[in-house]
Design a protein around this motif. Structure first.
Motif, PDB file in Angstrom:
ATOM      1  N   ALA A   1       0.811  -1.215   0.000  1.00 51.56           N
ATOM      2  CA  ALA A   1       0.000   0.000   0.000  1.00 51.56           C
ATOM      3  C   ALA A   1       0.847   1.268   0.000  1.00 51.56           C
ATOM      4  CB  ALA A   1      -0.923   0.001   1.207  1.00 51.56           C
ATOM      5  N   SER A   2       2.106   1.155   0.383  1.00 49.83           N
ATOM      6  CA  SER A   2       2.947   2.351   0.456  1.00 49.83           C
ATOM      7  C   SER A   2       3.686   2.641  -0.841  1.00 49.83           C
ATOM      8  CB  SER A   2       3.965   2.203   1.599  1.00 49.83           C
ATOM      9  OG  SER A   2       4.883   1.173   1.302  1.00 49.83           O
ATOM     10  N   LEU A   3       3.618   1.725  -1.815  1.00 48.30           N
ATOM     11  CA  LEU A   3       4.370   1.904  -3.044  1.00 48.30           C
ATOM     12  C   LEU A   3       3.713   2.952  -3.940  1.00 48.30           C
ATOM     13  CD1 LEU A   3       5.306  -1.771  -4.033  1.00 48.30           C
ATOM     14  CD2 LEU A   3       6.646  -0.108  -2.738  1.00 48.30           C
ATOM     15  N   GLY A   4       4.491   3.947  -4.365  1.00 48.38           N
ATOM     16  CA  GLY A   4       4.025   4.940  -5.320  1.00 48.38           C
ATOM     17  C   GLY A   4       4.796   4.817  -6.614  1.00 48.38           C
ATOM     18  N   ASP A   5       4.859   5.889  -7.372  1.00 47.88           N
ATOM     19  CA  ASP A   5       5.604   5.881  -8.627  1.00 47.88           C
ATOM     20  C   ASP A   5       7.085   5.690  -8.342  1.00 47.88           C
ATOM     21  OD1 ASP A   5       3.248   6.332  -9.964  1.00 47.88           O
ATOM     22  OD2 ASP A   5       3.504   8.521  -9.988  1.00 47.88           O
ATOM     23  N   ALA A   6       7.789   5.164  -9.337  1.00 40.45           N
ATOM     24  CA  ALA A   6       9.228   4.943  -9.170  1.00 40.45           C
ATOM     25  C   ALA A   6       9.930   5.100 -10.506  1.00 40.45           C
ATOM     26  CB  ALA A   6       9.495   3.552  -8.595  1.00 40.45           C
ATOM     27  N   THR A   7      11.169   5.502 -10.436  1.00 41.68           N
ATOM     28  CA  THR A   7      12.062   5.595 -11.601  1.00 41.68           C
ATOM     29  C   THR A   7      13.329   4.830 -11.241  1.00 41.68           C
ATOM     30  OG1 THR A   7      13.297   7.559 -10.888  1.00 41.68           O
ATOM     31  CG2 THR A   7      11.175   7.929 -12.004  1.00 41.68           C
ATOM     32  N   PRO A   8      14.238   4.628 -12.187  1.00 41.15           N
ATOM     33  CA  PRO A   8      15.497   3.948 -11.839  1.00 41.15           C
ATOM     34  C   PRO A   8      16.304   4.667 -10.755  1.00 41.15           C
ATOM     35  CG  PRO A   8      15.175   3.918 -14.210  1.00 41.15           C
ATOM     36  CD  PRO A   8      14.091   4.807 -13.649  1.00 41.15           C
ATOM     37  N   ASP A   9      16.021   5.965 -10.531  1.00 38.76           N
ATOM     38  CA  ASP A   9      16.799   6.710  -9.543  1.00 38.76           C
ATOM     39  C   ASP A   9      16.048   6.979  -8.244  1.00 38.76           C
ATOM     40  OD1 ASP A   9      19.052   6.981 -11.225  1.00 38.76           O
ATOM     41  OD2 ASP A   9      18.055   8.631 -12.280  1.00 38.76           O
ATOM     42  N   ARG A  10      14.730   7.158  -8.315  1.00 33.33           N
ATOM     43  CA  ARG A  10      13.957   7.564  -7.149  1.00 33.33           C
ATOM     44  C   ARG A  10      12.711   6.705  -7.009  1.00 33.33           C
ATOM     45  NH1 ARG A  10      16.760  10.737  -3.905  1.00 33.33           N
ATOM     46  NH2 ARG A  10      14.903  11.823  -3.168  1.00 33.33           N
ATOM     47  N   ALA A  11      12.181   6.687  -5.784  1.00 33.11           N
ATOM     48  CA  ALA A  11      10.915   5.997  -5.524  1.00 33.11           C
ATOM     49  C   ALA A  11      10.072   6.881  -4.618  1.00 33.11           C
ATOM     50  CB  ALA A  11      11.158   4.643  -4.866  1.00 33.11           C
ATOM     51  N   THR A  12       8.757   6.801  -4.812  1.00 35.69           N
ATOM     52  CA  THR A  12       7.836   7.571  -3.974  1.00 35.69           C
ATOM     53  C   THR A  12       7.089   6.611  -3.055  1.00 35.69           C
ATOM     54  OG1 THR A  12       7.534   9.265  -5.669  1.00 35.69           O
ATOM     55  CG2 THR A  12       5.861   9.131  -3.955  1.00 35.69           C
ATOM     56  N   LEU A  13       7.045   6.958  -1.763  1.00 38.23           N
ATOM     57  CA  LEU A  13       6.337   6.143  -0.785  1.00 38.23           C
ATOM     58  C   LEU A  13       5.184   6.950  -0.207  1.00 38.23           C
ATOM     59  CD1 LEU A  13       9.312   4.545   1.208  1.00 38.23           C
ATOM     60  CD2 LEU A  13       7.998   3.532  -0.665  1.00 38.23           C
ATOM     61  N   HIS A  14       4.014   6.302  -0.109  1.00 39.98           N
ATOM     62  CA  HIS A  14       2.854   6.906   0.536  1.00 39.98           C
ATOM     63  C   HIS A  14       2.971   6.662   2.042  1.00 39.98           C
ATOM     64  CE1 HIS A  14       1.427   7.308  -3.478  1.00 39.98           C
ATOM     65  NE2 HIS A  14       1.105   6.015  -3.632  1.00 39.98           N
ATOM     66  N   THR A  15       3.043   7.722   2.813  1.00 36.27           N
ATOM     67  CA  THR A  15       3.185   7.601   4.266  1.00 36.27           C
ATOM     68  C   THR A  15       2.120   8.437   4.957  1.00 36.27           C
ATOM     69  OG1 THR A  15       4.627   9.501   4.651  1.00 36.27           O
ATOM     70  CG2 THR A  15       5.681   7.467   3.874  1.00 36.27           C
ATOM     71  N   ALA A  16       2.026   8.276   6.273  1.00 35.71           N
ATOM     72  CA  ALA A  16       1.071   9.067   7.052  1.00 35.71           C
ATOM     73  C   ALA A  16       1.395  10.548   6.979  1.00 35.71           C
ATOM     74  CB  ALA A  16       1.074   8.587   8.511  1.00 35.71           C
ATOM     75  N   ARG A  17       2.630  10.881   6.654  1.00 32.61           N
ATOM     76  CA  ARG A  17       3.043  12.277   6.537  1.00 32.61           C
ATOM     77  C   ARG A  17       2.899  12.812   5.118  1.00 32.61           C
ATOM     78  NH1 ARG A  17       8.113  12.277   6.763  1.00 32.61           N
ATOM     79  NH2 ARG A  17       8.499  10.036   6.871  1.00 32.61           N
ATOM     80  N   GLY A  18       2.346  11.968   4.232  1.00 39.34           N
ATOM     81  CA  GLY A  18       2.235  12.342   2.829  1.00 39.34           C
ATOM     82  C   GLY A  18       3.248  11.585   2.002  1.00 39.34           C
ATOM     83  N   ASP A  19       3.335  11.929   0.725  1.00 44.92           N
ATOM     84  CA  ASP A  19       4.270  11.249  -0.165  1.00 44.92           C
ATOM     85  C   ASP A  19       5.708  11.682   0.144  1.00 44.92           C
ATOM     86  OD1 ASP A  19       2.147  10.033  -1.287  1.00 44.92           O
ATOM     87  OD2 ASP A  19       2.216  11.124  -3.205  1.00 44.92           O
ATOM     88  N   VAL A  20       6.594  10.692   0.162  1.00 42.06           N
ATOM     89  CA  VAL A  20       8.009  10.930   0.457  1.00 42.06           C
ATOM     90  C   VAL A  20       8.845  10.327  -0.657  1.00 42.06           C
ATOM     91  CG1 VAL A  20       9.897  10.491   2.056  1.00 42.06           C
ATOM     92  CG2 VAL A  20       7.602  10.926   2.939  1.00 42.06           C
ATOM     93  N   ALA A  21       9.773  11.115  -1.205  1.00 44.48           N
ATOM     94  CA  ALA A  21      10.676  10.626  -2.238  1.00 44.48           C
ATOM     95  C   ALA A  21      11.945  10.085  -1.589  1.00 44.48           C
ATOM     96  CB  ALA A  21      11.023  11.745  -3.221  1.00 44.48           C
ATOM     97  N   VAL A  22      12.344   8.879  -2.003  1.00 52.19           N
ATOM     98  CA  VAL A  22      13.549   8.241  -1.461  1.00 52.19           C
ATOM     99  C   VAL A  22      14.382   7.708  -2.617  1.00 52.19           C
ATOM    100  CG1 VAL A  22      12.402   7.587   0.706  1.00 52.19           C
ATOM    101  CG2 VAL A  22      12.390   6.004  -1.244  1.00 52.19           C
ATOM    102  N   PRO A  23      15.669   7.491  -2.389  1.00 56.92           N
ATOM    103  CA  PRO A  23      16.495   6.900  -3.455  1.00 56.92           C
ATOM    104  C   PRO A  23      16.009   5.499  -3.808  1.00 56.92           C
ATOM    105  CG  PRO A  23      17.857   7.865  -1.729  1.00 56.92           C
ATOM    106  CD  PRO A  23      16.461   7.839  -1.197  1.00 56.92           C
ATOM    107  N   ASN A  24      16.158   5.131  -5.050  1.00 56.55           N
ATOM    108  CA  ASN A  24      15.847   3.772  -5.477  1.00 56.55           C
ATOM    109  C   ASN A  24      16.893   2.840  -4.863  1.00 56.55           C
ATOM    110  OD1 ASN A  24      15.969   1.304  -7.026  1.00 56.55           O
ATOM    111  ND2 ASN A  24      14.665   2.287  -8.554  1.00 56.55           N
ATOM    112  N   PRO A  25      16.487   1.869  -4.030  1.00 56.29           N
ATOM    113  CA  PRO A  25      17.468   1.032  -3.332  1.00 56.29           C
ATOM    114  C   PRO A  25      18.307   0.175  -4.271  1.00 56.29           C
ATOM    115  CG  PRO A  25      15.239   0.185  -3.017  1.00 56.29           C
ATOM    116  CD  PRO A  25      15.096   1.513  -3.657  1.00 56.29           C
ATOM    117  N   LEU A  26      17.725  -0.190  -5.422  1.00 57.45           N
ATOM    118  CA  LEU A  26      18.489  -0.981  -6.374  1.00 57.45           C
ATOM    119  C   LEU A  26      19.639  -0.157  -6.957  1.00 57.45           C
ATOM    120  CD1 LEU A  26      18.711  -3.731  -7.683  1.00 57.45           C
ATOM    121  CD2 LEU A  26      17.176  -2.942  -9.505  1.00 57.45           C
TER     122      LEU A  26
END
Length: 630
Positions: free
Chosen positions: A71-96
């Motif tokens: 449920a927390s997975l949002g859009d993602a690119t090879p460099d970044r990923a978006t997570l749906h959190t209680a604080r709103g959408d958060v952009a994080v580095p792509n772990p791969l």
């Protein structure tokens, strides 16, 4: 079961839920020869992937672990990923991408090591061993991802899912999935030296640099325009796995390490001080105490070379006592001679600590090298100066090198001096400093000194003699020079030193050890006549060794404790034992002197004594042992 150099229990305590699932599967499914590290800085950039796996038959694997839910997975690119959190959408580095970047950075570094690449054939210029990276999504199951575009960003062959972490999965199946994350596949089994070279590249903090090889002028830290050749390690320059386990496993509470000469005790202390300086958040300083000034200066130089700031203070015990006397305006009674002064100084500080005039608990951590040369009261003071909230006390001990204790400790208890280390004691036996030839001579001359008694029931709380075992490194047979008089001995020693310098050895790599400072004059004059650089303890105004400037070191045996040099010359053996000195004490000093040599050992005398006779007998025995002519 895989080996965890940090200690399995310590790793488990630091893991979140998803990481713990991965940890349990790696523990269950990997072979005994696999090494696994968790969340440690690796490489020159000190990146911290979640898991590093090194298998001698498979290669090097880096894993990132994410506890993301569907449920927390949002859009993602090879460099970044978006997570749906209680604080709103958060952009994080792509772990791969994170894992890939760290892996390729390390691969590029290790390709510059000729000993780790193929010299010819279809893989010429490539690493000898395969490598790979991947991401473990510990909370995502395959059924949840069906019909999504998840694998367009996270290819199936580069990720593991919750399904792969089920206990019902056969060990071979998980191994197949792990090795499937590798980018390249070809057969190769790493030798132990190759494995240790990889560890040298991965973990700079476990490197055991040669004493005189530190780069004090900062040139090694300058940014090169082209990749500079690496100063590559040999067997002596990286902690072995036991040393690394001990160093990384030093958790909270009081700790004792009993270690033979050359077993890496001081390097573990430096590692521990560096880790504490980076991890402990406190306004209180960290204190390192040892007995002699030469070792204090050496430890200080090693810490500064590793970027550790003045928050870690390195002092001899008596210099630290003088600091307290000045800070708290303690009155030290006059003494008739220097020995009485130092004893009175220590007694004054002990009383001030006991009465509370000097408060305890002043240091967030305290580390004691050469604890075998500390009086009982000194150890008690050290234990009281540690903050009770941290209880971070490390004590390094080798009874065989105790050369200051007039009365050997019998029935000693660490608990009686406030050091509570039951269940937190380590033993280091393997000697890496000395060649097999040097160690064999030292042990033969020491004879009963190194006899190990049966460990008592409360061995964790008692002193113990640790008999060293050779790491197997070979070198030249030690040499004994017997001269007719002091000047001839000095000339012969100077000839040996000049020959070593002509062969390319640095003056910093050479030390000459004497029983007393007064014995240094003939050699000092001979070296000066040849215009060779010297640092002598007998020089007017000498205070301490300057590790930033080159020079052949002329030292007393006592001041050389804890130090090491590629070439060591032990001069003037005819005075040992000195008048009124028990032979056992002289032999203990000889053992300390011999075990300073990492390569060549030369002994000399211009007369006969019980110690010279013992050396002659020892050389004959060692010559027979190694099949060489005496």
């Amino acid at each position: 079961m895989a080996l965890f150099p940090q200690g399995l229990r310590a790793v488990d305590a630091r893991c979140n839920t998803g990481e713990r699932r991965v940890l349990q599967q790696l523990r269950r499914c990997l072979d005994d020869d696999s090494l696994v590290w968790f969340d440690v800085p690796i490489g020159p950039a000190a990146r911290q992937p979640d898991f590093v796996v090194l298998s001698p038959r498979q290669g090097l694997l880096l894993l990132e672990v994410k506890d993301w839910k569907r449920a927390s997975l949002g859009d993602a690119t090879p460099d970044r990923a978006t997570l749906h959190t209680a604080r709103g959408d958060v952009a994080v580095p792509n772990p791969l991408r994170q894992a890939r970047d760290v892996a390729l950075e390390l691969v590029d570094l290790m390709r510059r090591d000729a000993a780790l690449v193929h010299a010819d054939g279809p893989f010429r210029g490539q690493l000898l061993f395969p490598y790979g990276w991947g991401v473990v999504f510990a909370n995502l199951r395959a059924v949840e991802l069906a019909g999504s575009d998840f694998h367009s960003i996270y290819p199936a062959h580069k990720v593991l899912l919750r399904d792969d972490l089920d206990d019902s999965l056969p060990a071979a199946a998980l191994q197949q999935r792990l090795w499937g994350l590798f980018t390249v596949h070809y057969p190769h089994t790493l030798t132990l030296p190759q494995r240790d070279r990889i560890r040298w590249h991965l973990f700079p903090e476990i490197r055991m640099a040669q004493q005189a090889a530190l780069d004090f002028d900062g040139a090694a830290n300058a940014a090169p325009t082209t990749p500079a050749p690496l100063a590559l390690p040999d067997l002596m320059q990286v902690m072995d796995l036991q040393q690394e386990q001990v160093a990384r496993g030093l958790g909270e509470g009081h700790r004792i390490i009993h270690g033979a000469a050359g077993s890496g005790k001081t390097m573990i202390l430096v590692f521990r001080a560096q880790q504490l300086a980076q991890a402990v958040r406190s306004d209180q300083p960290i204190l390192v105490l040892c007995f002699n000034r030469s070792l204090a200066g050496r430890i200080d130089a090693m810490l500064r070379a590793r970027g550790v700031d003045d928050r870690v203070q390195v002092r001899t015990f008596h210099a630290w006592c003088q600091d307290l006397v000045r800070s708290y305006q303690l009155a030290v009674p006059d003494a008739a001679n220097p020995d009485d002064h130092w004893r009175t100084l220590a007694d004054t500080v002990a009383r001030a600590v006991d009465t509370g005039f000097v408060p305890g608990g002043q240091y967030s951590a305290l580390l004691v090298d050469e604890a075998h040369d500390f009086e009982d009261d000194w150890l008690r003071i050290a234990a009281r100066m540690v903050n009770p909230a941290t209880r971070s006390l490390l004590v390094l001990y080798d009874d065989a090198q105790s050369i200051y204790q007039r009365q050997r400790r019998r029935g000693f208890s660490f608990a009686r001096v406030g050091i509570e280390a039951r269940g937190r004691t380590s033993i280091l036996k393997l000697n890496y400093r000395n060649t097999a030839e040097v160690l064999a001579l030292a042990m033969h001359c020491a004879q009963g000194l190194l006899a190990e008694a049966d460990a008592p029931d409360d061995a964790d709380d008692a002193t113990r003699t640790v008999q060293p075992a050779s790491a197997g490194r070979r070198g030249p047979l030690p040499v004994l020079l017997l001269a007719r008089h002091a000047q001839e001995e000095a000339t012969w020693l100077a000839d040996r030193i000049a020959a070593a310098l002509d062969s390319g050895q640095r003056s910093d790599d050479i030390a000459v050890l004497f029983r007393t400072k007064a014995m240094m004059a003939p050699l000092a004059r001979e070296l000066a006549r040849r215009s060779l650089p010297v640092q002598s303890m007998a020089a007017p105004g000498f205070r301490r060794l300057d590790w930033q400037h080159p020079g052949i070191k002329l030292l007393t045996v006592h001041s050389a404790k804890g130090l090491e040099f590629p070439t060591v010359l032990v001069a003037g053996l005819q005075v040992m034992p000195m008048r009124g000195e028990p032979l056992a004490d002289a032999v203990r000093l000889l053992y300390v002197a011999m075990t300073r040599a990492t390569g060549q050992l030369v002994l000399s005398a211009h007369g006969m004594s019980a110690v010279v006779q013992r050396v002659q007998a020892g050389l004959a025995a060692v010559s027979r042992q190694f099949g060489q002519a005496g």
